[in-house]
Scaffold this active site. Structure first.
Site, PDB file in Angstrom:
ATOM      1  N   CYS A   2       0.809  -1.186   0.175  1.00 33.99           N
ATOM      2  CA  CYS A   2      -0.103  -0.078  -0.131  1.00 33.99           C
ATOM      3  C   CYS A   2       0.702   1.333  -0.045  1.00 33.99           C
ATOM      4  O   CYS A   2       1.829   1.369   0.825  1.00 33.99           O
ATOM      5  CB  CYS A   2      -0.927  -0.094   1.308  1.00 33.99           C
ATOM      6  SG  CYS A   2      -1.914  -1.379   1.430  1.00 33.99           S
ATOM      7  N   ARG A  27       5.405  -0.333  -5.706  1.00 34.98           N
ATOM      8  CA  ARG A  27       5.303  -1.092  -4.629  1.00 34.98           C
ATOM      9  C   ARG A  27       4.431  -2.352  -4.572  1.00 34.98           C
ATOM     10  O   ARG A  27       4.470  -3.100  -3.607  1.00 34.98           O
ATOM     11  CB  ARG A  27       4.878  -0.040  -3.420  1.00 34.98           C
ATOM     12  CG  ARG A  27       5.842   0.833  -2.999  1.00 34.98           C
ATOM     13  CD  ARG A  27       5.116   2.052  -2.295  1.00 34.98           C
ATOM     14  NE  ARG A  27       4.708   1.494  -0.856  1.00 34.98           N
ATOM     15  CZ  ARG A  27       5.324   1.953   0.316  1.00 34.98           C
ATOM     16  NH1 ARG A  27       6.519   2.769  -0.069  1.00 34.98           N
ATOM     17  NH2 ARG A  27       5.214   1.638   1.282  1.00 34.98           N
ATOM     18  N   TRP A  78      -2.781  -2.834  -1.650  1.00 37.42           N
ATOM     19  CA  TRP A  78      -2.540  -4.170  -1.625  1.00 37.42           C
ATOM     20  C   TRP A  78      -3.379  -4.947  -0.691  1.00 37.42           C
ATOM     21  O   TRP A  78      -3.286  -5.040   0.529  1.00 37.42           O
ATOM     22  CB  TRP A  78      -1.068  -4.333  -1.550  1.00 37.42           C
ATOM     23  CG  TRP A  78      -0.439  -5.931  -1.698  1.00 37.42           C
ATOM     24  CD1 TRP A  78      -0.145  -6.119  -2.948  1.00 37.42           C
ATOM     25  CD2 TRP A  78      -0.239  -6.683  -0.795  1.00 37.42           C
ATOM     26  NE1 TRP A  78       0.219  -7.663  -2.773  1.00 37.42           N
ATOM     27  CE2 TRP A  78       0.450  -8.019  -1.484  1.00 37.42           C
ATOM     28  CE3 TRP A  78      -0.332  -6.970   0.603  1.00 37.42           C
ATOM     29  CZ2 TRP A  78       0.456  -9.271  -0.685  1.00 37.42           C
ATOM     30  CZ3 TRP A  78      -0.038  -8.161   1.215  1.00 37.42           C
ATOM     31  CH2 TRP A  78       0.534  -9.249   0.398  1.00 37.42           C
ATOM     32  N   ASN A 102      -1.980   2.293   5.522  1.00 32.55           N
ATOM     33  CA  ASN A 102      -0.923   1.423   4.964  1.00 32.55           C
ATOM     34  C   ASN A 102      -0.866   0.348   6.309  1.00 32.55           C
ATOM     35  O   ASN A 102      -0.260   1.072   7.461  1.00 32.55           O
ATOM     36  CB  ASN A 102       0.337   1.939   4.591  1.00 32.55           C
ATOM     37  CG  ASN A 102       1.309   1.103   4.141  1.00 32.55           C
ATOM     38  OD1 ASN A 102       1.075  -0.143   3.960  1.00 32.55           O
ATOM     39  ND2 ASN A 102       2.353   1.485   3.907  1.00 32.55           N
ATOM     40  N   GLY A 103      -0.923  -0.775   6.358  1.00 35.83           N
ATOM     41  CA  GLY A 103      -0.637  -1.745   7.376  1.00 35.83           C
ATOM     42  C   GLY A 103      -1.885  -2.716   7.907  1.00 35.83           C
ATOM     43  O   GLY A 103      -2.787  -2.469   6.960  1.00 35.83           O
ATOM     44  N   GLU A 483      17.507 -18.879  -5.515  1.00 41.87           N
ATOM     45  CA  GLU A 483      17.153 -17.663  -6.080  1.00 41.87           C
ATOM     46  C   GLU A 483      16.758 -17.836  -7.640  1.00 41.87           C
ATOM     47  O   GLU A 483      15.673 -17.169  -7.768  1.00 41.87           O
ATOM     48  CB  GLU A 483      18.423 -16.741  -6.221  1.00 41.87           C
ATOM     49  CG  GLU A 483      18.296 -15.295  -6.873  1.00 41.87           C
ATOM     50  CD  GLU A 483      17.143 -14.482  -6.190  1.00 41.87           C
ATOM     51  OE1 GLU A 483      16.692 -14.873  -4.980  1.00 41.87           O
ATOM     52  OE2 GLU A 483      17.044 -13.383  -7.104  1.00 41.87           O
ATOM     53  N   LYS A 487      12.879 -16.819  -8.513  1.00 41.67           N
ATOM     54  CA  LYS A 487      12.437 -15.941  -9.726  1.00 41.67           C
ATOM     55  C   LYS A 487      11.538 -16.450 -10.572  1.00 41.67           C
ATOM     56  O   LYS A 487      10.758 -15.897 -11.035  1.00 41.67           O
ATOM     57  CB  LYS A 487      13.824 -15.764 -10.474  1.00 41.67           C
ATOM     58  CG  LYS A 487      14.844 -14.911  -9.534  1.00 41.67           C
ATOM     59  CD  LYS A 487      14.704 -13.224 -10.100  1.00 41.67           C
ATOM     60  CE  LYS A 487      13.864 -12.652  -9.034  1.00 41.67           C
ATOM     61  NZ  LYS A 487      14.565 -12.335  -7.756  1.00 41.67           N
ATOM     62  N   GLU A 490       8.227 -16.557  -8.995  1.00 41.78           N
ATOM     63  CA  GLU A 490       7.394 -15.427  -8.977  1.00 41.78           C
ATOM     64  C   GLU A 490       7.015 -14.748 -10.180  1.00 41.78           C
ATOM     65  O   GLU A 490       6.005 -14.131 -10.193  1.00 41.78           O
ATOM     66  CB  GLU A 490       8.139 -14.541  -7.889  1.00 41.78           C
ATOM     67  CG  GLU A 490       9.269 -13.819  -8.565  1.00 41.78           C
ATOM     68  CD  GLU A 490       9.998 -12.897  -7.689  1.00 41.78           C
ATOM     69  OE1 GLU A 490       9.503 -12.123  -6.798  1.00 41.78           O
ATOM     70  OE2 GLU A 490      11.084 -12.799  -7.777  1.00 41.78           O
ATOM     71  N   HIS A 506      18.128 -37.232  -0.752  1.00 37.31           N
ATOM     72  CA  HIS A 506      17.397 -37.311   0.512  1.00 37.31           C
ATOM     73  C   HIS A 506      15.866 -36.993   0.344  1.00 37.31           C
ATOM     74  O   HIS A 506      15.165 -36.825   1.296  1.00 37.31           O
ATOM     75  CB  HIS A 506      17.932 -36.435   1.540  1.00 37.31           C
ATOM     76  CG  HIS A 506      19.470 -36.874   1.701  1.00 37.31           C
ATOM     77  ND1 HIS A 506      19.622 -38.056   2.447  1.00 37.31           N
ATOM     78  CD2 HIS A 506      20.570 -36.245   1.604  1.00 37.31           C
ATOM     79  CE1 HIS A 506      21.076 -38.074   2.479  1.00 37.31           C
ATOM     80  NE2 HIS A 506      21.491 -36.870   2.128  1.00 37.31           N
ATOM     81  N   LYS A 606       6.379  -4.742  -4.008  1.00 39.68           N
ATOM     82  CA  LYS A 606       7.904  -4.413  -4.000  1.00 39.68           C
ATOM     83  C   LYS A 606       8.484  -4.236  -2.826  1.00 39.68           C
ATOM     84  O   LYS A 606       9.351  -4.638  -2.275  1.00 39.68           O
ATOM     85  CB  LYS A 606       7.931  -3.135  -4.934  1.00 39.68           C
ATOM     86  CG  LYS A 606       9.433  -2.959  -5.024  1.00 39.68           C
ATOM     87  CD  LYS A 606      10.020  -3.952  -5.831  1.00 39.68           C
ATOM     88  CE  LYS A 606      11.589  -3.542  -6.045  1.00 39.68           C
ATOM     89  NZ  LYS A 606      12.313  -4.731  -6.647  1.00 39.68           N
TER      90      LYS A 606
HETATM   91  O1  M6R Z   1      13.153  -4.855   0.064  1.00 37.10           O
HETATM   92  P1  M6R Z   1      13.765  -6.267   0.562  1.00 37.10           P
HETATM   93  O2  M6R Z   1      15.222  -6.127  -0.088  1.00 37.10           O
HETATM   94  O3  M6R Z   1      13.691  -6.226   2.003  1.00 37.10           O
HETATM   95  O4  M6R Z   1      12.652  -7.211   0.071  1.00 37.10           O
HETATM   96  C1  M6R Z   1      12.807  -8.437   0.182  1.00 37.10           C
HETATM   97  C2  M6R Z   1      11.831  -9.407  -0.455  1.00 37.10           C
HETATM   98  O5  M6R Z   1      10.398  -9.042  -0.226  1.00 37.10           O
HETATM   99  C3  M6R Z   1      12.192  -9.542  -1.907  1.00 37.10           C
HETATM  100  O6  M6R Z   1      13.611  -9.883  -2.191  1.00 37.10           O
HETATM  101  C4  M6R Z   1      11.298 -10.374  -2.648  1.00 37.10           C
HETATM  102  O7  M6R Z   1      11.604 -11.713  -2.459  1.00 37.10           O
HETATM  103  C5  M6R Z   1      11.614 -10.244  -4.089  1.00 37.10           C
HETATM  104  N1  M6R Z   1      10.117 -10.319  -4.792  1.00 37.10           N
HETATM  105  C6  M6R Z   1      12.127 -11.211  -4.965  1.00 37.10           C
HETATM  106  O8  M6R Z   1      12.460 -10.881  -6.236  1.00 37.10           O
END
Ligand code: M6R
Length: 611
Positions: A2, A27, A78, A102-103, A483, A487, A490, A506, A606
């Site tokens: 938000c 965001r 959001w 926001n929150g 990672e 990626k 997401e 395992h 974001k």
């Molecule tokens: O702003 P931050 O680096 O603290 O954010 C952490 C995660 O929310 C962020 O890395 C998230 O996992 C990304 N969408 C990954 O691409």
């Protein structure tokens, strides 16, 4: 997540509120709205325009029936409580107040029951509406706007930032923060409010940040700020570095594509910010602790930043012989971690606003730890609450997926590992110079990976058909496997898992068949032969392997039956920084083939400012 914008202006504000919201789009959100006070004698009338989906929908609603007035608030939502519909979109309003939030209000259910019992009627499923109703209840009892705020705030449990309009006060807006960030902007005869300086940068560069528990009354010519006890306080006004121009996509189709391609440049800036190239030495500011005295270092982060911290564990333990504990912030903050006396903790965050990471930082502060952060947004809350900030010079990252933030985090953490090792006397000068030289070459290695992007694009067509994908790696390639999987899921919504290659037998080996592609991150380091054996185990079970390695590694493997994509030959120390780029390219192109929303994947934000 938000976003909030507010203006107490001299001229009409509808258009500027929408522009401010566009600056917060990065965001992540799923609906948007504005509320404006239409002046009408003593009392003003609250007018709202709200829309589900993109800000373009809100713009259309505003254009169809422009709300007129000089004081207003705006919001990108959001969804947490209630679906992303128009009726759940902010601002929430009664005939006397309008509020954006926001929150999360954690005790909203009991407050809602109490207000319903008093005869108040609710229109939405949100937690936010209880605040609008409670303020109205207090106003109806004859309280002023300020008193209504002062009575409402202590009744709320949770983390929040608010902006509120009052229909009988057409010259002010009131705001408050607890945990979620809020910035006040100072203009010429106008005042502004935003979730961050980015929202305000086109209107003013003079910004102050509300502190924990603060609330403020903004009028055209002043901001009266109060702390949690109600006492009047001053908060310093800073000049933000942010540019007023909206960050564009240049010649790229997506922000993410642009940000992947910016990496040679921003990684280069970040390397130059952490080393002295002439002296072939690391040059970080003096750390807020004595590395020689540390018994342990704790690293905490979320998502991709957590993967950067995991890689740092390998580097710091190997080079500085310092035990490192790494944890996910949402776990760390609630497990009452035992911290060594006089210890130190490192927080890694692109946004510097991730709520769990911030809460973990505050826990460490309460345990008397020295706080170091690796942050991309220098004016963020995490940066402001740290003893020392090591900045990543990635520039604004707009795509929700972290790309250039990750590789620049790795550069800073690699430099920190060298710095700690030097201070603890665990590496000699020759080794430091070799490590620094390796870092210096990273931008050109990344540029070389980008040159071969067509190979990743070709592979993405096959990958787009998969339902499940496995990523494997050992050593510092293991977090790159994690990672790569993050990626891919997401961005393309394909189920993917990252595993330590040695862990495959395992459990995950049961998944292997010809329909499950297995991506193996295999730089030719000292663990290569072990990884090669794991590849053979996959081939033996009919699995489809794609190996990322350099020409030497591909030759060393020598086997047939796999797809291999050659990456540049690099020093094993910097391999995770360089091998991060192939997994980004693969996920980007796969998502593009699947036609998903690359820059704003569904359900993601974001800046994750709720827990
Ligand atoms: O702003 P931050 O680096 O603290 O954010 C952490 C995660 O929310 C962020 O890395 C998230 O996992 C990304 N969408 C990954 O691409």
């Amino acid at each position: 997540m938000c976003g909030i914008v507010g203006i107490v202006g001299r001229a009409e504000v509808a258009h500027r509120l929408v522009e401010g919201l566009k600056r917060l789009e990065y965001r992540g959100y799923d609906s948007a709205g504005i509320a404006i006070l239409r002046e009408n004698g003593v009392n003003a009338q609250i007018e709202r325009r709200r829309a589900a989906g993109k800000i373009a929908n809100l713009e259309a609603a505003v254009a169809a029936e422009p709300p007129r007035g000089r004081v207003g608030i705006g919001h990108t939502r959001w969804a947490t409580h209630g679906a992303p519909t128009v009726s759940n979109a902010h601002p929430h309003a009664t005939d006397r107040v309008a509020i954006v939030h926001n929150g999360i209000i954690e005790n909203y259910r009991e407050l809602k029951d109490e207000l319903i019992a008093k005869g108040r009627r609710f229109e939405s499923e949100t937690d936010t509406e209880v605040v609008a109703q409670m303020l109205t209840d207090y106003l109806d009892q004859g309280m002023s706007a300020e008193d209504a705020m002062a009575h409402t705030m202590p009744r709320l449990v949770g983390a929040f930032a608010f902006a509120v309009l009052f229909a009988d006060r057409s010259d002010i807006l009131v705001c408050a923060r607890r945990s979620s960030p809020l910035a006040i902007g100072y203009g010429e005869g106008e005042m502004y409010l935003g979730s961050d300086a980015q929202a305000l940068a086109a209107m003013t560069k003079r910004i102050s940040y509300l502190e924990e528990g603060d609330w403020a009354v903004l009028a055209r010519d002043r901001a009266a700020i109060h702390d949690a006890s109600g006492a009047a306080v001053e908060r310093p006004i800073r000049t933000t570095e942010l540019s007023g121009a909206l960050v564009g996509k240049g010649n790229y189709r997506h922000y993410m594509e642009k940000e992947i391609h910016e990496q040679p440049e921003v990684v280069g800036y970040t390397v130059m910010g952490t080393i002295d190239a002439n002296a072939r030495a690391v040059k970080l500011p003096k750390l807020p602790f004595d590395p020689a005295q540390l018994s342990r270092l704790t690293l905490v982060a979320c998502g991709t930043a957590f993967h950067a911290a995991l890689i740092a564990k390998y580097w710091i333990e190997q080079l500085a012989r310092l035990p490192v504990e790494v944890d996910i912030a949402s776990e760390f903050r609630y497990r009452a971690a035992a911290m060594p006396k006089g210890g130190a903790a490192v927080f890694v965050s692109q946004s510097g606003e991730t709520l769990d990471t911030l809460a973990a930082l505050r826990y460490c502060r309460s345990q008397d730890q020295r706080i170091l952060s690796v942050v991309n947004v220098p004016e963020s809350t995490i940066a402001r609450e740290s003893d020392l900030v090591l900045r990543t010079l990635a520039g604004p990252e707009i795509g929700v997926a972290s790309t250039k933030a990750f590789t620049t985090q790795l550069v800073v953490l690699a430099s920190l590992a060298i710095d700690l090792a030097r201070a603890r006397g665990t590496i000699d000068r020759a080794r430091e110079m070799a490590l620094v030289d390796a870092l210096t070459h990273v931008p050109s290695h990344i540029a070389a990976v980008l040159q071969s992007r067509a190979r990743f694009k070709a592979l993405s067509h096959k990958l787009a058909e998969a339902r499940d994908v496995l990523y494997l790696g050992r050593g510092t390639s293991y977090p790159i496997a994690l990672e790569g999987a993050l990626k891919l899921k997401e961005l393309s919504y394909i189920h993917a898992e990252g595993y330590a290659a040695g862990e495959m037998k395992h459990g995950p080996i049961a998944l292997i068949d010809e329909d499950v592609p297995v991506i193996v991150i295999a730089p030719p380091d000292e663990l290569f032969e072990k990884t090669a054996s794991n590849i053979q185990e996959v081939i033996a079970r009919g699995g489809r392997v794609v190996m990322f390695s350099d020409a030497k590694g591909i030759e060393r493997f020598g086997g047939t039956g796999i797809d291999a994509i050659a990456t540049p030959a690099v020093d094993p120390f910097v391999a995770p920084i360089v091998y991060a780029v192939p997994v980004q390219l693969l996920a980007y192109h796969t998502a593009d083939v699947k036609g998903t929303d690359v820059d704003q994947p569904r359900n993601l934000a974001k800046s994750v400012t709720v827990e």
